[in-house]
Write a protein that holds these residues in place. Structure first.
Motif, PDB file in Angstrom:
ATOM      1  N   VAL A   7       4.638 -17.858 -30.166  1.00 24.47           N
ATOM      2  CA  VAL A   7       4.115 -17.259 -28.934  1.00 24.47           C
ATOM      3  C   VAL A   7       4.717 -15.874 -28.708  1.00 24.47           C
ATOM      4  CG1 VAL A   7       5.752 -18.284 -27.280  1.00 24.47           C
ATOM      5  CG2 VAL A   7       3.408 -17.760 -26.563  1.00 24.47           C
ATOM      6  N   GLN A   8       5.955 -15.699 -29.076  1.00 25.71           N
ATOM      7  CA  GLN A   8       6.606 -14.398 -28.949  1.00 25.71           C
ATOM      8  C   GLN A   8       5.946 -13.382 -29.896  1.00 25.71           C
ATOM      9  OE1 GLN A   8      10.689 -14.300 -30.279  1.00 25.71           O
ATOM     10  NE2 GLN A   8      11.229 -12.765 -28.747  1.00 25.71           N
ATOM     11  N   ILE A   9       5.718 -13.770 -31.117  1.00 30.62           N
ATOM     12  CA  ILE A   9       5.105 -12.888 -32.121  1.00 30.62           C
ATOM     13  C   ILE A   9       3.667 -12.549 -31.736  1.00 30.62           C
ATOM     14  CG2 ILE A   9       4.321 -12.772 -34.523  1.00 30.62           C
ATOM     15  CD1 ILE A   9       6.829 -14.579 -35.162  1.00 30.62           C
ATOM     16  N   LEU A 103      -3.520 -17.422 -27.194  1.00 31.25           N
ATOM     17  CA  LEU A 103      -2.308 -17.349 -26.364  1.00 31.25           C
ATOM     18  C   LEU A 103      -2.366 -18.353 -25.221  1.00 31.25           C
ATOM     19  CD1 LEU A 103      -1.698 -13.497 -26.250  1.00 31.25           C
ATOM     20  CD2 LEU A 103      -0.156 -15.231 -27.217  1.00 31.25           C
ATOM     21  N   LEU A 104      -3.515 -18.462 -24.576  1.00 28.90           N
ATOM     22  CA  LEU A 104      -3.667 -19.424 -23.478  1.00 28.90           C
ATOM     23  C   LEU A 104      -3.423 -20.849 -23.966  1.00 28.90           C
ATOM     24  CD1 LEU A 104      -6.735 -17.881 -21.664  1.00 28.90           C
ATOM     25  CD2 LEU A 104      -4.518 -18.372 -20.601  1.00 28.90           C
ATOM     26  N   ARG A 105      -3.953 -21.176 -25.134  1.00 31.67           N
ATOM     27  CA  ARG A 105      -3.765 -22.528 -25.670  1.00 31.67           C
ATOM     28  C   ARG A 105      -2.305 -22.786 -26.035  1.00 31.67           C
ATOM     29  NH1 ARG A 105      -6.825 -22.915 -30.300  1.00 31.67           N
ATOM     30  NH2 ARG A 105      -7.835 -20.917 -30.078  1.00 31.67           N
ATOM     31  N   ILE A 106      -1.646 -21.812 -26.630  1.00 33.56           N
ATOM     32  CA  ILE A 106      -0.230 -21.979 -27.001  1.00 33.56           C
ATOM     33  C   ILE A 106       0.631 -22.123 -25.750  1.00 33.56           C
ATOM     34  CG2 ILE A 106       1.792 -20.860 -28.035  1.00 33.56           C
ATOM     35  CD1 ILE A 106      -0.214 -19.489 -30.009  1.00 33.56           C
ATOM     36  N   GLN A 111       3.605 -25.501 -21.793  1.00 36.71           N
ATOM     37  CA  GLN A 111       3.738 -25.977 -20.411  1.00 36.71           C
ATOM     38  C   GLN A 111       3.567 -27.497 -20.340  1.00 36.71           C
ATOM     39  OE1 GLN A 111       0.713 -23.280 -18.792  1.00 36.71           O
ATOM     40  NE2 GLN A 111       2.251 -22.652 -17.288  1.00 36.71           N
ATOM     41  N   LYS A 112       2.559 -27.992 -21.035  1.00 31.87           N
ATOM     42  CA  LYS A 112       2.291 -29.440 -21.022  1.00 31.87           C
ATOM     43  C   LYS A 112       3.486 -30.208 -21.599  1.00 31.87           C
ATOM     44  CE  LYS A 112      -1.075 -32.856 -22.489  1.00 31.87           C
ATOM     45  NZ  LYS A 112      -2.318 -33.117 -23.228  1.00 31.87           N
TER      46      LYS A 112
END
Length: 120
Positions: A7-9, A103-106, A111-112
């Motif tokens: 997610v950072q990359i 990004l939204l999915r990751i 979060q989940k």
């Protein structure tokens, strides 16, 4: 930047793309208002992920991650609006939309996982 933090990359690479799109919109299309909105929220995704990684607690991490998710949703909106008003070429907009969706999915998955681990 860690080499294994997906997610950072991805959020950093996305921010670079957003900056390039902002330059295109302001220099080629002479569009300054919508492009500034896109620049702000599109680069904020990664900035908040960086803050989350440096968070002082799991609550702080989750809060910053939530902000990243909201900024990604807003970015999705501005890309669609710029596409539908013919400021962005459709192929470029679709590519950006795919990236922001990833990004939204990751972020949503992280979060989940965090919610499930605190509810266990």
């Amino acid at each position: 930047m860690r080499n294994d933090n997906v997610v950072q990359i991805k959020s950093y690479a996305f921010a670079v793309r957003i900056i390039e799109i902002f330059k295109y919109l302001s220099e080629q299309k002479k569009e300054y208002v919508l492009s500034k909105q896109l620049l702000r929220c599109g680069t904020s995704i990664g900035a908040n992920i960086e803050e989350a990684i440096g968070g002082q607690s799991s609550i702080d991490f989750y809060a910053k991650l939530t902000i990243s998710y909201k900024e990604a949703r807003e970015t999705n909106y501005w890309i669609r609006l710029l596409k539908d008003t013919n400021y962005l070429p459709e192929d470029e907009a679709e590519s950006l939309l795919k990236d922001v969706d990833k990004l939204l999915r990751i972020i949503g998955s992280i979060q989940k996982t965090l919610r499930n681990s605190t509810n266990s």
